[in-house]
Design an enzyme around this catalytic site. Structure first.
Site, PDB file in Angstrom:
ATOM      1  N   LYS A  49     -25.132  31.971-129.204  1.00 60.32           N
ATOM      2  CA  LYS A  49     -25.931  31.382-128.114  1.00 60.32           C
ATOM      3  C   LYS A  49     -25.027  30.713-127.084  1.00 60.32           C
ATOM      4  O   LYS A  49     -25.174  30.920-125.884  1.00 60.32           O
ATOM      5  CB  LYS A  49     -26.902  30.344-128.701  1.00 60.32           C
ATOM      6  CG  LYS A  49     -27.486  29.396-127.672  1.00 60.32           C
ATOM      7  CD  LYS A  49     -28.432  28.380-128.279  1.00 60.32           C
ATOM      8  CE  LYS A  49     -27.786  27.136-128.831  1.00 60.32           C
ATOM      9  NZ  LYS A  49     -27.429  26.105-127.832  1.00 60.32           N
ATOM     10  N   ASN A  50     -24.077  29.907-127.572  1.00 64.50           N
ATOM     11  CA  ASN A  50     -23.283  29.096-126.644  1.00 64.50           C
ATOM     12  C   ASN A  50     -22.220  29.906-125.900  1.00 64.50           C
ATOM     13  O   ASN A  50     -21.614  29.404-124.963  1.00 64.50           O
ATOM     14  CB  ASN A  50     -22.671  27.888-127.376  1.00 64.50           C
ATOM     15  CG  ASN A  50     -23.757  26.891-127.767  1.00 64.50           C
ATOM     16  OD1 ASN A  50     -24.894  26.994-127.306  1.00 64.50           O
ATOM     17  ND2 ASN A  50     -23.415  25.939-128.614  1.00 64.50           N
ATOM     18  N   CYS A  81     -31.744  14.075-123.173  1.00 65.75           N
ATOM     19  CA  CYS A  81     -31.610  14.975-124.315  1.00 65.75           C
ATOM     20  C   CYS A  81     -31.673  14.144-125.577  1.00 65.75           C
ATOM     21  O   CYS A  81     -31.088  13.059-125.645  1.00 65.75           O
ATOM     22  CB  CYS A  81     -30.274  15.701-124.202  1.00 65.75           C
ATOM     23  SG  CYS A  81     -29.894  16.694-125.618  1.00 65.75           S
ATOM     24  N   ARG A 138     -26.148  12.646-122.232  1.00 70.82           N
ATOM     25  CA  ARG A 138     -25.293  13.811-121.957  1.00 70.82           C
ATOM     26  C   ARG A 138     -25.010  13.907-120.458  1.00 70.82           C
ATOM     27  O   ARG A 138     -25.621  14.683-119.738  1.00 70.82           O
ATOM     28  CB  ARG A 138     -25.951  15.096-122.489  1.00 70.82           C
ATOM     29  CG  ARG A 138     -26.063  15.081-123.998  1.00 70.82           C
ATOM     30  CD  ARG A 138     -26.651  16.347-124.530  1.00 70.82           C
ATOM     31  NE  ARG A 138     -25.738  17.464-124.481  1.00 70.82           N
ATOM     32  CZ  ARG A 138     -26.079  18.691-124.880  1.00 70.82           C
ATOM     33  NH1 ARG A 138     -27.303  18.940-125.317  1.00 70.82           N
ATOM     34  NH2 ARG A 138     -25.197  19.665-124.826  1.00 70.82           N
ATOM     35  N   ASP A 149     -22.037  20.540-134.073  1.00 72.24           N
ATOM     36  CA  ASP A 149     -23.212  21.395-134.292  1.00 72.24           C
ATOM     37  C   ASP A 149     -23.410  21.760-135.770  1.00 72.24           C
ATOM     38  O   ASP A 149     -24.389  22.428-136.110  1.00 72.24           O
ATOM     39  CB  ASP A 149     -23.110  22.668-133.440  1.00 72.24           C
ATOM     40  CG  ASP A 149     -23.229  22.364-131.953  1.00 72.24           C
ATOM     41  OD1 ASP A 149     -23.722  21.279-131.602  1.00 72.24           O
ATOM     42  OD2 ASP A 149     -22.812  23.211-131.140  1.00 72.24           O
ATOM     43  N   ILE A 193     -18.736  12.973-131.282  1.00 68.83           N
ATOM     44  CA  ILE A 193     -19.055  13.680-130.019  1.00 68.83           C
ATOM     45  C   ILE A 193     -20.373  13.156-129.430  1.00 68.83           C
ATOM     46  O   ILE A 193     -20.444  12.796-128.266  1.00 68.83           O
ATOM     47  CB  ILE A 193     -19.171  15.210-130.240  1.00 68.83           C
ATOM     48  CG1 ILE A 193     -17.961  15.745-131.025  1.00 68.83           C
ATOM     49  CG2 ILE A 193     -19.353  15.942-128.903  1.00 68.83           C
ATOM     50  CD1 ILE A 193     -16.679  15.829-130.285  1.00 68.83           C
ATOM     51  N   ARG A 226     -34.961  27.903-130.310  1.00 66.69           N
ATOM     52  CA  ARG A 226     -34.046  27.853-129.160  1.00 66.69           C
ATOM     53  C   ARG A 226     -32.696  28.448-129.514  1.00 66.69           C
ATOM     54  O   ARG A 226     -31.988  28.947-128.641  1.00 66.69           O
ATOM     55  CB  ARG A 226     -33.810  26.401-128.737  1.00 66.69           C
ATOM     56  CG  ARG A 226     -35.043  25.700-128.265  1.00 66.69           C
ATOM     57  CD  ARG A 226     -34.672  24.385-127.692  1.00 66.69           C
ATOM     58  NE  ARG A 226     -33.898  24.618-126.469  1.00 66.69           N
ATOM     59  CZ  ARG A 226     -33.835  23.773-125.465  1.00 66.69           C
ATOM     60  NH1 ARG A 226     -34.469  22.643-125.521  1.00 66.69           N
ATOM     61  NH2 ARG A 226     -33.112  24.062-124.402  1.00 66.69           N
TER      62      ARG A 226
HETATM   63  N1  EPU Z   1     -19.456  14.560-121.651  1.00 62.32           N
HETATM   64  C1  EPU Z   1     -19.284  13.610-120.696  1.00 62.32           C
HETATM   65  N2  EPU Z   1     -19.361  13.998-119.388  1.00 62.32           N
HETATM   66  C2  EPU Z   1     -19.597  15.279-119.024  1.00 62.32           C
HETATM   67  C3  EPU Z   1     -19.778  16.254-120.027  1.00 62.32           C
HETATM   68  C4  EPU Z   1     -19.701  15.861-121.349  1.00 62.32           C
HETATM   69  O1  EPU Z   1     -19.050  12.431-120.989  1.00 62.32           O
HETATM   70  O2  EPU Z   1     -19.642  15.561-117.816  1.00 62.32           O
HETATM   71  C5  EPU Z   1     -19.361  14.163-123.077  1.00 62.32           C
HETATM   72  C6  EPU Z   1     -20.658  14.434-123.839  1.00 62.32           C
HETATM   73  O3  EPU Z   1     -21.585  13.387-123.667  1.00 62.32           O
HETATM   74  C7  EPU Z   1     -20.149  14.555-125.251  1.00 62.32           C
HETATM   75  C8  EPU Z   1     -18.800  15.261-125.067  1.00 62.32           C
HETATM   76  O4  EPU Z   1     -18.421  15.011-123.713  1.00 62.32           O
HETATM   77  O5  EPU Z   1     -19.911  13.289-125.794  1.00 62.32           O
HETATM   78  C9  EPU Z   1     -18.807  16.747-125.326  1.00 62.32           C
HETATM   79  O6  EPU Z   1     -19.866  17.365-124.614  1.00 62.32           O
HETATM   80  P1  EPU Z   1     -19.758  18.840-124.027  1.00 62.32           P
HETATM   81  O7  EPU Z   1     -19.753  18.764-122.535  1.00 62.32           O
HETATM   82  O8  EPU Z   1     -18.627  19.544-124.666  1.00 62.32           O
HETATM   83  O9  EPU Z   1     -21.129  19.453-124.476  1.00 62.32           O
HETATM   84  P2  EPU Z   1     -21.853  20.653-123.745  1.00 62.32           P
HETATM   85  O10 EPU Z   1     -20.846  21.538-123.135  1.00 62.32           O
HETATM   86  O11 EPU Z   1     -22.935  20.142-122.877  1.00 62.32           O
HETATM   87  C10 EPU Z   1     -21.806  22.344-125.740  1.00 62.32           C
HETATM   88  C11 EPU Z   1     -22.805  23.042-126.608  1.00 62.32           C
HETATM   89  C12 EPU Z   1     -23.458  22.046-127.555  1.00 62.32           C
HETATM   90  C13 EPU Z   1     -22.357  21.384-128.389  1.00 62.32           C
HETATM   91  C14 EPU Z   1     -21.329  20.723-127.469  1.00 62.32           C
HETATM   92  C15 EPU Z   1     -20.151  20.123-128.216  1.00 62.32           C
HETATM   93  C16 EPU Z   1     -23.562  24.845-125.174  1.00 62.32           C
HETATM   94  C17 EPU Z   1     -24.662  25.489-124.437  1.00 62.32           C
HETATM   95  N3  EPU Z   1     -23.815  23.675-125.765  1.00 62.32           N
HETATM   96  O12 EPU Z   1     -22.541  21.386-124.974  1.00 62.32           O
HETATM   97  O13 EPU Z   1     -24.304  22.806-128.407  1.00 62.32           O
HETATM   98  O14 EPU Z   1     -22.923  20.416-129.242  1.00 62.32           O
HETATM   99  O15 EPU Z   1     -20.813  21.699-126.543  1.00 62.32           O
HETATM  100  O16 EPU Z   1     -19.501  21.095-128.957  1.00 62.32           O
HETATM  101  O17 EPU Z   1     -22.484  25.402-125.272  1.00 62.32           O
HETATM  102  C18 EPU Z   1     -26.114  23.206-129.839  1.00 62.32           C
HETATM  103  O18 EPU Z   1     -25.820  24.413-129.803  1.00 62.32           O
HETATM  104  O19 EPU Z   1     -26.944  22.734-130.667  1.00 62.32           O
HETATM  105  C19 EPU Z   1     -25.481  22.286-128.895  1.00 62.32           C
HETATM  106  C20 EPU Z   1     -25.975  21.094-128.596  1.00 62.32           C
END
Ligand code: EPU
Length: 420
Positions: A22-23, A115, A120, A307, A329, A399
């Protein structure tokens, strides 16, 4: 609203197959906006999140066709505005921002909403695009990004206080591929899904080095062409089935996965005494004769993935002794803990740490799914509980897991989806 009735105590045996990630699929689908040519993406899992992304692409002007795991996208013309009605359904829709900016020079994307797994923010996405040279305004719940002359030739640090950002790295990589000059991303996310996106972008003609490491170097090109790509296996879906095998497996083989992407949590499982056999594309697991608790800390890849945290919490609920899981995280991502406690687990939370005292058995109960991985944890708990567990609000699990109930039933699980 569907619910899943899980009867505990069955033994799982045989082969279960992993779907595409998915990701990986979500940003790769967004990347098809970078070219006017036709792109063919294979092994796209049939999930409500990938369906949202298909709807978003169509709303942005792309022509999209979907048939049994293959999505074909032709974005001859692109509208650069992603409104709230689309974005609010899925946080990951933020990853259309990079491609829209690169393709049209402007992106107007609604800020994703709150969320349940915690705060986030998207500050790192915006900081990255700003350092790339874009002009950014956040107003009335929307992000307005505009390309400036001279974008490119920049060194950008994407590290935040919780480490790297996966979708932030994706967004920046996609924004940079068509800009002039060279962009260096420092503190990039190293997740396999980022590397998979880079593979697709390279197949389109992008010049990218170092994806999968902390430092990604992108040399901008004038335009990208259409390409075909097969999405990597979903390491989190595979991991969830592996935990099902550890909970109830006589001998369960998770096939068509990539164990090299799962090293951290496979180690936690073997450290806890579970027999795990690994080949290049499968993992076989069964119950442990005398399992031990564990001490886990979630970290960005290649560390233990957030995850998989909820699934290990469910596993350890029934393992003798005390286990400790610290979530670095998303420190508030423990919505499953009170639900597991309703089934007889003994989990106490101390800030970002769950202390799990293994109990002799869990008891089936009606429980409420709150997010994707928490729902998976409740289904896993249902497999080991005495009696019946009713997992309500099943749409959360749909999802991110393709036919999870059908796949588990095929290997011996007793569960039934009830449509209400
Ligand atoms: N963060 C910030 N600022 C930002 C972006 C992120 O502070 O602008 C923080 C977040 O709050 C968190 C950390 O950085 O503490 C990591 O977040 P990340 O941005 O890596 O998360 P994401 O890219 O939004 C993806 C996956 C998530 C997974 C996370 C961490 C997708 C679509 N989603 O989210 O997947 O938990 O990386 O590995 O790729 C899931 O599949 O259940 C899921 C939530």
């Amino acid at each position: 609203m569907d619910k899943l009735l899980v009867t505990g105590g069955s033994e799982l045996e045989g082969d279960i197959y992993t779907s595409g990630s998915k990701n990986s699929a979500l940003p790769i689908l967004a990347a098809t906006l970078l070219t006017r040519d036709r792109c063919v993406i294979r092994r796209v899992p049939d999930l409500s999140d990938t369906n949202y992304m298909v709807q978003i692409l169509a709303a942005l002007g792309a022509h999209v066709e979907r048939a049994s795991g293959t999505v074909e996208v032709e974005a001859e013309k692109v509208i650069s505005e992603a409104p709230y009605e689309l974005v609010r359904k899925m946080r990951a829709s933020i990853c259309v921002m990079g491609p829209l900016l690169a393709r049209t020079g402007v992106a107007n994307v609604s800020l994703p909403g709150g969320c349940v797994i915690g705060d986030r923010p998207v500050d790192l996405h915006l900081r990255g695009l700003e350092q790339l040279g874009a002009d950014i305004k956040v107003e009335g719940g929307s992000i307005y990004v505009k390309a400036q002359d001279g974008m490119g030739d920049r060194e950008i640090n994407m590290r935040g206080k919780h480490g790297s950002t996966v979708l932030g790295t994706d967004n920046l990589m996609m924004a940079a591929v068509l800009t002039k000059g060279t962009t260096v991303i420092e503190g990039a996310a190293m997740e396999p899904e980022v590397k998979d996106l880079a593979h697709f972008l390279k197949a389109m003609g992008a010049k990218i080095e170092g994806a999968g490491t902390r430092r990604i170097v992108i040399e901008g090109v004038k335009e990208l062409q259409g390409a075909e790509h097969t999405v990597i296996p979903d390491r989190i879906e595979a991991g969830t089935f592996i935990i099902a095998g550890a909970i109830a497996g006589k001998r369960l083989t998770v096939k068509r996965c990539n164990p090299a992407h799962m090293t951290a949590f496979l180690k936690s499982l073997t450290d806890s005494g579970y027999p795990v056999e690994v080949t290049s594309d499968s993992v076989t697991v069964s119950r442990a004769a005398s399992p031990r608790g564990g001490d886990i800390r979630t970290e960005p890849y290649p560390g233990f993935p957030t995850d998989m945290q909820a699934q290990f919490t469910a596993l350890y609920a029934n393992v003798p002794g005390i286990s400790v899981i610290t979530e670095t995280i998303f420190p508030q991502r423990f919505m499953h803990a009170p639900e597991l406690n309703r089934m007889g687990a003994k989990i106490t939370l101390e800030g970002p740490t769950a202390i799990i005292t293994g109990v002799d058995h869990l008891t089936g109960a009606p429980v409420m799914a709150s997010d994707l991985r928490a729902s998976a944890a409740l289904v896993l708990a249902g497999l080991m509980a005495k009696g019946e567990t009713a997992v309500n609000r099943l749409y959360h699990i749909d999802r991110g897991y393709e036919n999870i109930d059908e796949k588990l039933i095929m290997v011996g699980a007793k569960m039934r989806r009830v449509r209400e």
